[in-house]
Design a protein around this motif. Structure first.
Motif, PDB file in Angstrom:
ATOM      1  N   TYR A  26       0.792  -0.881   0.440  1.00  0.00           N
ATOM      2  CA  TYR A  26      -0.124   0.367   0.100  1.00  0.00           C
ATOM      3  C   TYR A  26       1.175   1.053   0.050  1.00  0.00           C
ATOM      4  N   LEU A  27       0.093   2.337   0.470  1.00  0.00           N
ATOM      5  CA  LEU A  27       0.721   3.723   0.110  1.00  0.00           C
ATOM      6  C   LEU A  27       2.435   3.416   0.716  1.00  0.00           C
ATOM      7  N   ALA A  28       3.389   3.832   0.722  1.00  0.00           N
ATOM      8  CA  ALA A  28       4.157   4.606   1.685  1.00  0.00           C
ATOM      9  C   ALA A  28       3.935   6.069   2.102  1.00  0.00           C
ATOM     10  N   ASP A  29       5.042   6.774   3.069  1.00  0.00           N
ATOM     11  CA  ASP A  29       5.244   8.060   3.262  1.00  0.00           C
ATOM     12  C   ASP A  29       5.899   8.565   2.242  1.00  0.00           C
ATOM     13  N   GLY A  30       5.430  10.026   1.753  1.00  0.00           N
ATOM     14  CA  GLY A  30       6.160   9.933   0.608  1.00  0.00           C
ATOM     15  C   GLY A  30       5.876  10.223  -0.885  1.00  0.00           C
ATOM     16  N   ASP A  31       5.207   9.310  -0.780  1.00  0.00           N
ATOM     17  CA  ASP A  31       4.048   8.703  -1.771  1.00  0.00           C
ATOM     18  C   ASP A  31       3.389  10.016  -2.311  1.00  0.00           C
ATOM     19  N   GLU A  32       3.757   9.582  -3.735  1.00  0.00           N
ATOM     20  CA  GLU A  32       2.908  10.853  -4.264  1.00  0.00           C
ATOM     21  C   GLU A  32       1.594  10.405  -5.588  1.00  0.00           C
ATOM     22  N   VAL A  33       0.311  10.501  -5.265  1.00  0.00           N
ATOM     23  CA  VAL A  33      -0.229  10.125  -6.589  1.00  0.00           C
ATOM     24  C   VAL A  33      -1.301  11.568  -7.019  1.00  0.00           C
ATOM     25  N   THR A  34      -1.536  10.790  -8.386  1.00  0.00           N
ATOM     26  CA  THR A  34      -2.017  12.135  -9.736  1.00  0.00           C
ATOM     27  C   THR A  34      -3.045  10.868 -10.141  1.00  0.00           C
ATOM     28  N   LEU A  35      -4.025  11.670 -10.374  1.00  0.00           N
ATOM     29  CA  LEU A  35      -5.115  11.389 -11.670  1.00  0.00           C
ATOM     30  C   LEU A  35      -5.956  12.445 -12.474  1.00  0.00           C
ATOM     31  N   THR A  36      -5.324  11.671 -12.940  1.00  0.00           N
ATOM     32  CA  THR A  36      -5.406  12.706 -14.693  1.00  0.00           C
ATOM     33  C   THR A  36      -6.881  12.321 -15.276  1.00  0.00           C
ATOM     34  N   ALA A  37      -7.729  12.640 -16.240  1.00  0.00           N
ATOM     35  CA  ALA A  37      -8.341  11.813 -17.338  1.00  0.00           C
ATOM     36  C   ALA A  37      -9.405  12.615 -17.991  1.00  0.00           C
ATOM     37  N   TRP A  38      -9.679  12.149 -19.312  1.00  0.00           N
ATOM     38  CA  TRP A  38     -10.360  13.505 -20.434  1.00  0.00           C
ATOM     39  C   TRP A  38     -11.239  11.945 -20.979  1.00  0.00           C
ATOM     40  N   ALA A  39     -12.361  12.896 -21.857  1.00  0.00           N
ATOM     41  CA  ALA A  39     -13.473  12.405 -22.447  1.00  0.00           C
ATOM     42  C   ALA A  39     -13.412  13.225 -23.824  1.00  0.00           C
ATOM     43  N   PRO A  40     -14.133  12.457 -25.233  1.00  0.00           N
ATOM     44  CA  PRO A  40     -14.146  12.477 -26.133  1.00  0.00           C
ATOM     45  C   PRO A  40     -14.993  13.949 -26.110  1.00  0.00           C
ATOM     46  N   PRO A  48     -16.669  17.298 -29.037  1.00  0.00           N
ATOM     47  CA  PRO A  48     -16.568  17.831 -30.003  1.00  0.00           C
ATOM     48  C   PRO A  48     -15.315  17.559 -31.051  1.00  0.00           C
ATOM     49  N   ASP A  49     -15.763  16.839 -32.331  1.00  0.00           N
ATOM     50  CA  ASP A  49     -15.629  17.067 -33.948  1.00  0.00           C
ATOM     51  C   ASP A  49     -13.508  16.837 -33.653  1.00  0.00           C
ATOM     52  N   GLY A  50     -13.370  15.967 -32.529  1.00  0.00           N
ATOM     53  CA  GLY A  50     -11.996  15.191 -32.543  1.00  0.00           C
ATOM     54  C   GLY A  50     -11.912  16.382 -30.593  1.00  0.00           C
ATOM     55  N   ALA A  51     -12.211  17.138 -30.543  1.00  0.00           N
ATOM     56  CA  ALA A  51     -11.429  17.235 -29.477  1.00  0.00           C
ATOM     57  C   ALA A  51     -11.254  16.758 -28.164  1.00  0.00           C
ATOM     58  N   ARG A  52     -10.289  16.309 -27.316  1.00  0.00           N
ATOM     59  CA  ARG A  52     -10.902  16.060 -26.320  1.00  0.00           C
ATOM     60  C   ARG A  52     -11.159  17.057 -25.084  1.00  0.00           C
ATOM     61  N   ILE A  53     -11.839  16.742 -24.027  1.00  0.00           N
ATOM     62  CA  ILE A  53     -12.512  17.384 -22.539  1.00  0.00           C
ATOM     63  C   ILE A  53     -11.676  16.708 -21.275  1.00  0.00           C
ATOM     64  N   GLY A  54     -10.680  17.639 -20.491  1.00  0.00           N
ATOM     65  CA  GLY A  54     -10.536  17.339 -19.414  1.00  0.00           C
ATOM     66  C   GLY A  54     -10.869  17.100 -17.956  1.00  0.00           C
ATOM     67  N   LEU A  55     -10.550  16.738 -17.255  1.00  0.00           N
ATOM     68  CA  LEU A  55     -11.320  16.843 -15.944  1.00  0.00           C
ATOM     69  C   LEU A  55      -9.514  17.624 -15.455  1.00  0.00           C
ATOM     70  N   GLY A  56      -9.439  18.745 -14.466  1.00  0.00           N
ATOM     71  CA  GLY A  56      -8.352  18.997 -13.518  1.00  0.00           C
ATOM     72  C   GLY A  56      -7.464  18.045 -13.070  1.00  0.00           C
ATOM     73  N   GLU A  57      -6.162  17.610 -12.704  1.00  0.00           N
ATOM     74  CA  GLU A  57      -5.952  17.063 -12.297  1.00  0.00           C
ATOM     75  C   GLU A  57      -5.633  16.600 -10.885  1.00  0.00           C
ATOM     76  N   VAL A  58      -5.896  15.606 -10.483  1.00  0.00           N
ATOM     77  CA  VAL A  58      -5.519  15.446  -8.059  1.00  0.00           C
ATOM     78  C   VAL A  58      -4.601  14.362  -7.950  1.00  0.00           C
ATOM     79  N   THR A  59      -3.948  15.398  -7.020  1.00  0.00           N
ATOM     80  CA  THR A  59      -2.712  15.016  -6.757  1.00  0.00           C
ATOM     81  C   THR A  59      -2.530  15.520  -4.848  1.00  0.00           C
ATOM     82  N   GLY A  60      -1.970  14.173  -4.252  1.00  0.00           N
ATOM     83  CA  GLY A  60      -2.237  14.251  -3.190  1.00  0.00           C
ATOM     84  C   GLY A  60      -0.521  13.226  -2.412  1.00  0.00           C
TER      85      GLY A  60
END
Length: 394
Positions: A355-369, A371-383
């Motif tokens: 499992y997580l150790a002290d000092g570990d950094e976790v980052t989540l990112t995401a996107w969705a398709p 219009p017209d081939g664009a990507r819709i982003g979600l802001g990252e979550v880091t801790g």
């Protein structure tokens, strides 16, 4: 002074004109003046300043320390402001993203966490009940959830202090107290309520858009050892309430129109208030990536979620519970059918850890398709995990 944005974003930038997520920020020259911003590429539009400069009727909603006044204004205003923002993208009032401080974007009213992934629930059930049914008898009939702690929801970038509590393994004669030694992540997607609803006024599936303002990524940290000892018979408590990290950016729900998708085939008949057979597709094709210390460990697909956000909101309110501006609900761990699509370490390691150790950094990112081939982003979550206070590292 604010800078002009680059006239052209790089191709495929997930924070282009089709996305335009909202947040709250301050600048070094005005650290006591939080106001609403809109992300565009690697810049932040000072929406309050732009609105004032253009004489917008919504300027007062944007010169606020949280998104809540905008959330409470309702969907017609959300749509009007979004249209105005698009017209402000060629002007000034931009700040480089790297030079601003991002704040928790909304004041959280209540928080509900769901358990909506069949793959996650099945994997966890097999780990905890290897000789029994993986899914509980109610799982296919209602979206299971519980009320979490709103006061410990924190913005991305906030350090997460390793929680302490009671834990007891089968080999222990009595419980012990100390820092969690099985600290985990949960990759989730959250939904922010704008328009309230009074008591005894359930929100139907087709009214989802009228109440939900936007979407963000969530890491609902979990102390598995504390949770395992405490959760019978009433459910999660100290093992979950110490921290929930959310993105600094809330992407408007309307940005995901091109990413709408049908949920997985339902295997059990649904009661009328949950039956979405004749509603718009309730799934969202979000592609999530989980990184620990820079290494990608999972890519959970949100499109695989059995229960949709509209069904979750309908179930939250069907008993007469009210909705308040700033209410927040999350999907529960997002997992897919493949081994590299599991959204928590419990599943990824089949309960064995590490499992997580002290000092570990976790980052989540995401996107969705989009219009017209664009990507819709979600802001990252880091801790980043920091040691439990007043103790040595476990």
């Amino acid at each position: 002074m604010p800078e002009h944005r680059p006239r052209e974003l790089s191709e495929g930038d997930p924070f282009g004109a089709a996305t335009l997520p909202y947040g709250v920020f301050t600048t070094p020259d005005a650290p006591d003046h939080p106001r609403v911003g809109v992300r565009y590429g690697d810049f932040v539009l000072d929406a309050a300043a732009a609105a004032a400069a253009h004489g917008s009727a919504h300027a007062a909603l944007l010169d606020q320390p949280t998104l809540n006044p905008l959330l409470a204004a309702g969907r017609p205003v959300w749509q009007a402001v979004r249209a105005e923002v698009r017209g402000w993208l060629t002007g000034p009032h931009f700040h480089p993203l790297a030079e601003v401080t991002l704040r928790l974007p909304f004041e959280v009213a209540d928080y509900v966490d769901f358990y909506a992934s069949e793959h996650h629930a099945t994997n966890v059930g097999r780990i905890f009940r290897p000789d029994g049914e993986a899914l509980t008898p109610n799982w296919k009939h209602l979206p299971i959830g519980y009320h979490g702690r709103a006061g410990t929801i924190v913005v991305s970038g906030t350090d997460v202090v390793r929680p302490q509590g009671q834990r007891k393994t089968p080999a222990d004669a009595t419980p012990v107290f100390g820092p969690s030694v099985r600290l985990d992540i949960e990759a989730e997607v959250g939904f922010v309520v704008g328009t309230p609803a009074p008591e005894n006024t359930p929100v139907g599936l087709d009214d989802f858009r009228e109440h939900v303002f936007g979407v963000c990524l969530v890491n609902d940290w979990s102390a598995r050892d504390i949770q395992a000892w405490e959760y019978v018979p009433l459910g999660p408590f100290l093992g979950k309430s110490f921290a929930t990290s959310v993105s600094a950016w809330i992407t408007p729900l309307d940005a995901f129109d091109d990413a709408r998708t049908a949920p997985p085939e339902r295997t059990h008949p649904l009661l009328p208030y949950l039956d979405d057979a004749d509603s718009e597709p309730g799934g969202i094709d979000l592609r999530i990536e989980v990184r620990i210390n820079g290494e990608t460990v999972a890519r959970p697909p949100f499109a695989a979620m059995y229960w949709t956000a509209a069904q979750q909101l309908a179930h939250m309110t069907v008993n007469g519970a009210s909705l308040r501006t700033g209410d927040f609900f999350a999907s529960g761990t997002v997992s897919g059918p493949e081994p590299d699509q599991r959204g928590c370490l419990l599943e990824l390691t089949e309960g064995k850890g590490p499992y997580l150790a002290d000092g570990d950094e976790v980052t989540l990112t995401a996107w969705a398709p989009g219009p017209d081939g664009a990507r819709i982003g979600l802001g990252e979550v880091t801790g980043r995990i920091v040691p439990a206070r007043g103790t040595t590292t476990p």
